[in-house]
Write a protein that holds these residues in place. Structure first.
Motif, PDB file in Angstrom:
ATOM      1  N   ASN A 180       0.872  -1.086   0.071  1.00 16.10           N
ATOM      2  CA  ASN A 180       0.005  -0.023  -0.021  1.00 16.10           C
ATOM      3  C   ASN A 180       0.962   1.157  -0.033  1.00 16.10           C
ATOM      4  OD1 ASN A 180       0.196   1.293   2.714  1.00 16.10           O
ATOM      5  ND2 ASN A 180      -0.121  -1.067   3.384  1.00 16.10           N
ATOM      6  N   ILE A 234      -7.221 -13.711   7.236  1.00 12.54           N
ATOM      7  CA  ILE A 234      -6.784 -12.571   6.326  1.00 12.54           C
ATOM      8  C   ILE A 234      -7.680 -12.297   5.276  1.00 12.54           C
ATOM      9  CG2 ILE A 234      -5.095 -12.225   4.523  1.00 12.54           C
ATOM     10  CD1 ILE A 234      -2.984 -13.738   5.954  1.00 12.54           C
ATOM     11  N   GLU A 235      -8.299 -11.482   5.235  1.00 15.76           N
ATOM     12  CA  GLU A 235      -9.610 -11.202   4.189  1.00 15.76           C
ATOM     13  C   GLU A 235      -9.405 -11.547   2.655  1.00 15.76           C
ATOM     14  OE1 GLU A 235     -10.512  -6.865   3.472  1.00 15.76           O
ATOM     15  OE2 GLU A 235      -8.507  -6.431   3.892  1.00 15.76           O
ATOM     16  N   ARG A 236     -10.277 -12.111   2.116  1.00 17.07           N
ATOM     17  CA  ARG A 236     -10.316 -12.734   0.843  1.00 17.07           C
ATOM     18  C   ARG A 236     -10.132 -11.586  -0.293  1.00 17.07           C
ATOM     19  NH1 ARG A 236     -13.294 -18.102  -0.411  1.00 17.07           N
ATOM     20  NH2 ARG A 236     -12.552 -19.508   1.177  1.00 17.07           N
ATOM     21  N   GLY A 240      -8.887  -8.770  -2.437  1.00 15.67           N
ATOM     22  CA  GLY A 240      -7.468  -8.160  -2.622  1.00 15.67           C
ATOM     23  C   GLY A 240      -6.353  -9.303  -2.296  1.00 15.67           C
ATOM     24  N   ARG A 241      -6.765 -10.421  -2.122  1.00 15.12           N
ATOM     25  CA  ARG A 241      -5.386 -11.330  -1.895  1.00 15.12           C
ATOM     26  C   ARG A 241      -4.621 -11.293  -3.142  1.00 15.12           C
ATOM     27  NH1 ARG A 241      -7.902 -16.848   1.247  1.00 15.12           N
ATOM     28  NH2 ARG A 241      -8.404 -15.686   3.213  1.00 15.12           N
ATOM     29  N   LYS A 242      -3.253 -11.399  -2.875  1.00 13.78           N
ATOM     30  CA  LYS A 242      -2.310 -11.667  -4.008  1.00 13.78           C
ATOM     31  C   LYS A 242      -1.116 -12.515  -3.516  1.00 13.78           C
ATOM     32  CE  LYS A 242      -2.713  -6.571  -4.969  1.00 13.78           C
ATOM     33  NZ  LYS A 242      -3.106  -6.402  -6.252  1.00 13.78           N
ATOM     34  N   ASN A 250      -9.799 -14.225 -10.050  1.00 16.44           N
ATOM     35  CA  ASN A 250      -8.800 -14.752  -9.008  1.00 16.44           C
ATOM     36  C   ASN A 250      -8.362 -16.334  -9.240  1.00 16.44           C
ATOM     37  OD1 ASN A 250      -8.495 -12.179  -8.173  1.00 16.44           O
ATOM     38  ND2 ASN A 250      -9.630 -12.614  -6.142  1.00 16.44           N
ATOM     39  N   GLY A 304      -0.746 -12.571   0.488  1.00 18.01           N
ATOM     40  CA  GLY A 304      -1.749 -11.868   1.351  1.00 18.01           C
ATOM     41  C   GLY A 304      -2.362 -10.575   0.920  1.00 18.01           C
ATOM     42  N   THR A 305      -2.338  -9.646   1.577  1.00 12.27           N
ATOM     43  CA  THR A 305      -2.909  -8.410   1.083  1.00 12.27           C
ATOM     44  C   THR A 305      -2.039  -7.218   1.277  1.00 12.27           C
ATOM     45  OG1 THR A 305      -3.746  -7.568   3.211  1.00 12.27           O
ATOM     46  CG2 THR A 305      -5.368  -9.391   2.015  1.00 12.27           C
ATOM     47  N   GLN A 306      -2.422  -6.223   0.721  1.00 10.86           N
ATOM     48  CA  GLN A 306      -1.512  -5.009   0.602  1.00 10.86           C
ATOM     49  C   GLN A 306      -1.412  -4.247   2.063  1.00 10.86           C
ATOM     50  OE1 GLN A 306      -3.864  -3.082  -2.898  1.00 10.86           O
ATOM     51  NE2 GLN A 306      -1.778  -2.873  -4.081  1.00 10.86           N
ATOM     52  N   ALA A 356      -1.103  -9.773   7.917  1.00 10.74           N
ATOM     53  CA  ALA A 356      -1.803  -9.762   6.633  1.00 10.74           C
ATOM     54  C   ALA A 356      -0.928 -10.572   5.677  1.00 10.74           C
ATOM     55  CB  ALA A 356      -2.117  -8.492   6.365  1.00 10.74           C
TER      56      ALA A 356
END
Length: 280
Positions: free
Chosen positions: A30, A160-162, A164-166, A199, A226-228, A268
Motif C-alpha cells: 500500500n 486474512i480477508e479474501r 485483494g489477496r495477492k 482470481n 496476502g494483502t496490501q 496480513a
C-alpha cells in the motif's frame, strides 16, 4: 575524443530492446502515506487502532468506558538511490535518436528494480510461514494448483480477508500451473507479468524473477501471499538536474530518489516456502 569517432557511419534509428524483468512487487504494497514524505530522513507516524473489550451485560450499570490504546509505527524514509550519466554530443547526433530520454528511462527502470527487490526481501517479516526450510512445499504440475488452494485455506484460518489477496510466483511455478487444465481453461499470462482473468484459487497472481531465494538452498523460493495491508511503501523523486560537464562535450543528468518501506501488519502476509520437484 578519438578521431575515429568522426568517421561517417550509418547509425540505426532504432535501439535494441532491453530484456527487462517484470517489476510487480509495488503492486503488493500500500502507498497510503506516499504524499506525506518530504525527503531523505523524513518519517511518517502510522497510527494503529487497538482492540475493543467486549463484556457481559447483566442489567446493572455498565462499567466505565475503556481507553482504546492504539500502537504507532514509524515509516522512515531512509533509502536513497541516485543516477548520474552523460551522453556525448557527437554520439547523440550520429545515432539520430533521443538517447538522453532513453537513458532516463533506463535509469528509472534500474531504480524501480532496486525497489522491487527491496520490497521482495520483506517477505521474511511475514506473520506466518507455510512450509519450512527443512521441509518446503514440494511443487510439480500435479499439485501446483492444489497447493494454491491449500494456501488460500491457510489464509482463511489466519483471518486474512479474501478481498485483494495477492501472491507473486516465480516463473517456474506459473509454468507448472500452465500444465493444469484448471488454469489453462480460464487464465493467461499478460505481458506485464500478471495473470489475466478472475482470481486463481482466490489469488491475484503475478510473476517475478525478484522473489527471494533461501541463501543455503537456492531452490527454495520465499513466495509472499496476502494483502496490501501488510507492507507500506512511500517514495518520491527528490532531485533531478541536467547539466554540462566541464571536461566533456556532453549533456548529463543526475537524479536522486528517496523511499522507505516496512512491514506494518505482519498478520496480513504469509511466507510460502516452495521448491520445484520432479513429476511423481
Amino acid at each position: 575524443m578519438a578521431l575515429s569517432d568522426f568517421i561517417p557511419k550509418l547509425w540505426s534509428a532504432r535501439l535494441l530492446a532491453n530484456l527487462d524483468k517484470k517489476l510487480v512487487f509495488k503492486g503488493f504494497v500500500n502507498t497510503d502515506y506516499e504524499g506525506e514524505i518530504s525527503g531523505l530522513g523524513s518519517s511518517v507516524v502510522i497510527n494503529q487502532m487497538g482492540d475493543v473489550t467486549i463484556k457481559d451485560y447483566t442489567g446493572a450499570d455498565i462499567a466505565a468506558a475503556d481507553d482504546v490504546d492504539g500502537a504507532t509505527q514509524t515509516l522512515l524514509i531512509d533509502q536513497a538511490k541516485y543516477f548520474n550519466f552523460k551522453v556525448k554530443d557527437i554520439t547523440a547526433a550520429q545515432a539520430n535518436v533521443d538517447l538522453l530520454d532513453k537513458a532516463m528511462a533506463r535509469a528509472a527502470y534500474a531504480i524501480a528494480d532496486k525497489i522491487d527487490q527491496a520490497i521482495a526481501a520483506l517477505v521474511t517479516g511475514a506473520g506466518s510461514t507455510v512450509g519450512t526450510l527443512l521441509a518446503p512445499i514440494e511443487i510439480n504440475s500435479v499439485n501446483a494448483y492444489d497447493e494454491l488452494v491449500n494456501l488460500g485455506v491457510k489464509l482463511d484460518e489466519l483471518n486474512i480477508e479474501r478481498v485483494g489477496r495477492k501472491a507473486i510466483l516465480p516463473p517456474w511455478y506459473i509454468g507448472l500451473l500452465s500444465k493444469d487444465p484448471r488454469f489453462t481453461s480460464k487464465y493467461e499470462i499478460l505481458e506485464n507479468g500478471l495473470v489475466d482473468g478472475a482470481n486463481v484459487a482466490g489469488f491475484e497472481l503475478s510473476m517475478s524473477n525478484n522473489i527471494v531465494k533461501d541463501t543455503t538452498d537456492t531452490a527454495i523460493y520465499k513466495v509472499p501471499a496476502g494483502t496490501q495491508a501488510a507492507i507500506s511503501y512511500a517514495g518520491q523523486v527528490s532531485e533531478t538536474e541536467a547539466y554540462r560537464p566541464e571536461s566533456n562535450f556532453a549533456d548529463a543528468v543526475k537524479g536522486l530518489f528517496v523511499y522507505g518501506h516496512k512491514v506494518v501488519e505482519p498478520k496480513a502476509m504469509v511466507q510460502f516456502l516452495v521448491k520445484q520437484v520432479a513429476e511423481a
